[in-house]
Design a protein around this motif. Structure first.
Motif, PDB file in Angstrom:
ATOM      1  N   THR A   4       0.628  -1.863  -0.033  1.00  0.00           N
ATOM      2  CA  THR A   4      -0.119  -0.163  -0.264  1.00  0.00           C
ATOM      3  C   THR A   4       1.262   1.311  -0.107  1.00  0.00           C
ATOM      4  O   THR A   4       0.583   2.080  -0.730  1.00  0.00           O
ATOM      5  CB  THR A   4      -0.508   0.092   1.432  1.00  0.00           C
ATOM      6  OG1 THR A   4       0.016   0.049   2.105  1.00  0.00           O
ATOM      7  CG2 THR A   4      -1.802  -0.734   1.313  1.00  0.00           C
ATOM      8  N   ASP A  42      -5.766   1.471  -1.685  1.00  0.00           N
ATOM      9  CA  ASP A  42      -7.851   1.862  -0.411  1.00  0.00           C
ATOM     10  C   ASP A  42      -8.505   0.517  -0.774  1.00  0.00           C
ATOM     11  O   ASP A  42      -8.241  -0.085   0.031  1.00  0.00           O
ATOM     12  CB  ASP A  42      -8.234   2.570  -1.207  1.00  0.00           C
ATOM     13  CG  ASP A  42      -8.206   4.112  -0.781  1.00  0.00           C
ATOM     14  OD1 ASP A  42      -7.182   4.528  -0.128  1.00  0.00           O
ATOM     15  OD2 ASP A  42      -8.847   4.536  -1.502  1.00  0.00           O
ATOM     16  N   LYS A  45      -5.970  -1.802   1.274  1.00  0.00           N
ATOM     17  CA  LYS A  45      -5.499  -1.804   3.066  1.00  0.00           C
ATOM     18  C   LYS A  45      -8.173  -2.442   3.179  1.00  0.00           C
ATOM     19  O   LYS A  45      -7.298  -2.584   4.444  1.00  0.00           O
ATOM     20  CB  LYS A  45      -6.025   0.137   3.089  1.00  0.00           C
ATOM     21  CG  LYS A  45      -6.013   0.350   4.532  1.00  0.00           C
ATOM     22  CD  LYS A  45      -5.666   1.799   4.314  1.00  0.00           C
ATOM     23  CE  LYS A  45      -6.143   2.019   6.241  1.00  0.00           C
ATOM     24  NZ  LYS A  45      -5.616   3.725   6.336  1.00  0.00           N
ATOM     25  N   ALA A  46      -8.545  -1.883   2.562  1.00  0.00           N
ATOM     26  CA  ALA A  46      -9.805  -2.684   3.044  1.00  0.00           C
ATOM     27  C   ALA A  46      -9.499  -4.131   3.433  1.00  0.00           C
ATOM     28  O   ALA A  46     -10.551  -4.860   4.162  1.00  0.00           O
ATOM     29  CB  ALA A  46     -10.683  -2.534   1.966  1.00  0.00           C
ATOM     30  N   ARG A  48      -7.292  -5.879   3.875  1.00  0.00           N
ATOM     31  CA  ARG A  48      -6.194  -6.179   5.319  1.00  0.00           C
ATOM     32  C   ARG A  48      -7.275  -5.636   6.300  1.00  0.00           C
ATOM     33  O   ARG A  48      -6.769  -6.606   7.185  1.00  0.00           O
ATOM     34  CB  ARG A  48      -5.372  -5.691   5.005  1.00  0.00           C
ATOM     35  CG  ARG A  48      -3.639  -6.405   5.565  1.00  0.00           C
ATOM     36  CD  ARG A  48      -2.971  -5.185   5.367  1.00  0.00           C
ATOM     37  NE  ARG A  48      -1.807  -6.390   4.622  1.00  0.00           N
ATOM     38  CZ  ARG A  48      -0.975  -5.026   3.492  1.00  0.00           C
ATOM     39  NH1 ARG A  48      -0.352  -4.345   3.966  1.00  0.00           N
ATOM     40  NH2 ARG A  48      -0.179  -5.821   2.829  1.00  0.00           N
ATOM     41  N   LYS A  49      -8.153  -4.635   6.384  1.00  0.00           N
ATOM     42  CA  LYS A  49      -9.073  -4.629   7.468  1.00  0.00           C
ATOM     43  C   LYS A  49      -9.801  -5.572   7.511  1.00  0.00           C
ATOM     44  O   LYS A  49     -10.547  -5.477   8.772  1.00  0.00           O
ATOM     45  CB  LYS A  49      -9.406  -3.155   7.210  1.00  0.00           C
ATOM     46  CG  LYS A  49     -10.227  -1.976   8.517  1.00  0.00           C
ATOM     47  CD  LYS A  49     -10.518  -1.403   8.128  1.00  0.00           C
ATOM     48  CE  LYS A  49     -10.724  -0.584   9.537  1.00  0.00           C
ATOM     49  NZ  LYS A  49     -11.419   1.269   8.902  1.00  0.00           N
ATOM     50  N   ARG A  50     -10.336  -6.289   6.696  1.00  0.00           N
ATOM     51  CA  ARG A  50     -11.057  -7.310   6.666  1.00  0.00           C
ATOM     52  C   ARG A  50     -10.792  -8.452   7.197  1.00  0.00           C
ATOM     53  O   ARG A  50     -11.538  -8.849   8.007  1.00  0.00           O
ATOM     54  CB  ARG A  50     -11.848  -6.930   5.553  1.00  0.00           C
ATOM     55  CG  ARG A  50     -12.860  -6.147   5.833  1.00  0.00           C
ATOM     56  CD  ARG A  50     -13.569  -6.865   4.143  1.00  0.00           C
ATOM     57  NE  ARG A  50     -12.833  -7.044   2.704  1.00  0.00           N
ATOM     58  CZ  ARG A  50     -13.207  -6.666   1.555  1.00  0.00           C
ATOM     59  NH1 ARG A  50     -14.101  -6.111   1.277  1.00  0.00           N
ATOM     60  NH2 ARG A  50     -12.489  -7.392   0.696  1.00  0.00           N
ATOM     61  N   LYS A  52      -8.450  -8.759   9.054  1.00  0.00           N
ATOM     62  CA  LYS A  52      -7.871  -8.668  10.579  1.00  0.00           C
ATOM     63  C   LYS A  52      -9.182  -8.351  11.927  1.00  0.00           C
ATOM     64  O   LYS A  52      -9.264  -8.899  12.667  1.00  0.00           O
ATOM     65  CB  LYS A  52      -7.190  -6.863  10.969  1.00  0.00           C
ATOM     66  CG  LYS A  52      -5.976  -7.769  10.733  1.00  0.00           C
ATOM     67  CD  LYS A  52      -4.842  -6.064  11.023  1.00  0.00           C
ATOM     68  CE  LYS A  52      -3.731  -6.103  10.220  1.00  0.00           C
ATOM     69  NZ  LYS A  52      -3.053  -4.778  10.859  1.00  0.00           N
ATOM     70  N   ALA A  53     -10.130  -8.159  11.171  1.00  0.00           N
ATOM     71  CA  ALA A  53     -11.526  -8.058  12.077  1.00  0.00           C
ATOM     72  C   ALA A  53     -12.640  -9.486  12.064  1.00  0.00           C
ATOM     73  O   ALA A  53     -13.217  -9.528  12.975  1.00  0.00           O
ATOM     74  CB  ALA A  53     -12.946  -7.324  11.227  1.00  0.00           C
TER      75      ALA A  53
END
Length: 55
Positions: A4, A42, A45-46, A48-50, A52-53
């Motif tokens: 990113t 972006d 990042k989204a 990767r964020k999903r 981790k959640a």
């Protein structure tokens, strides 16, 4: 370097090339490329964020 961060650096370079260019068509292509790099960053990042959640 993280993907990113690399994509965002490429976007900055494309924006700088667009500002330096006297050819309007070339400048527009560079701005479009910068937008595409930012969109990819972006999206990564989204994703990767999903990921981790869910953990």
């Amino acid at each position: 370097m993280k993907p990113t961060k690399s994509l965002r650096k490429q976007a900055e370079k494309a924006e700088a090339a667009a500002r330096r260019s006297e050819d309007t068509e070339h400048a527009e292509r560079m701005r479009n490329l910068a937008d595409a790099f930012r969109a990819q960053a972006d999206a990564l990042k989204a994703i990767r964020k999903r990921g981790k959640a869910k953990k």
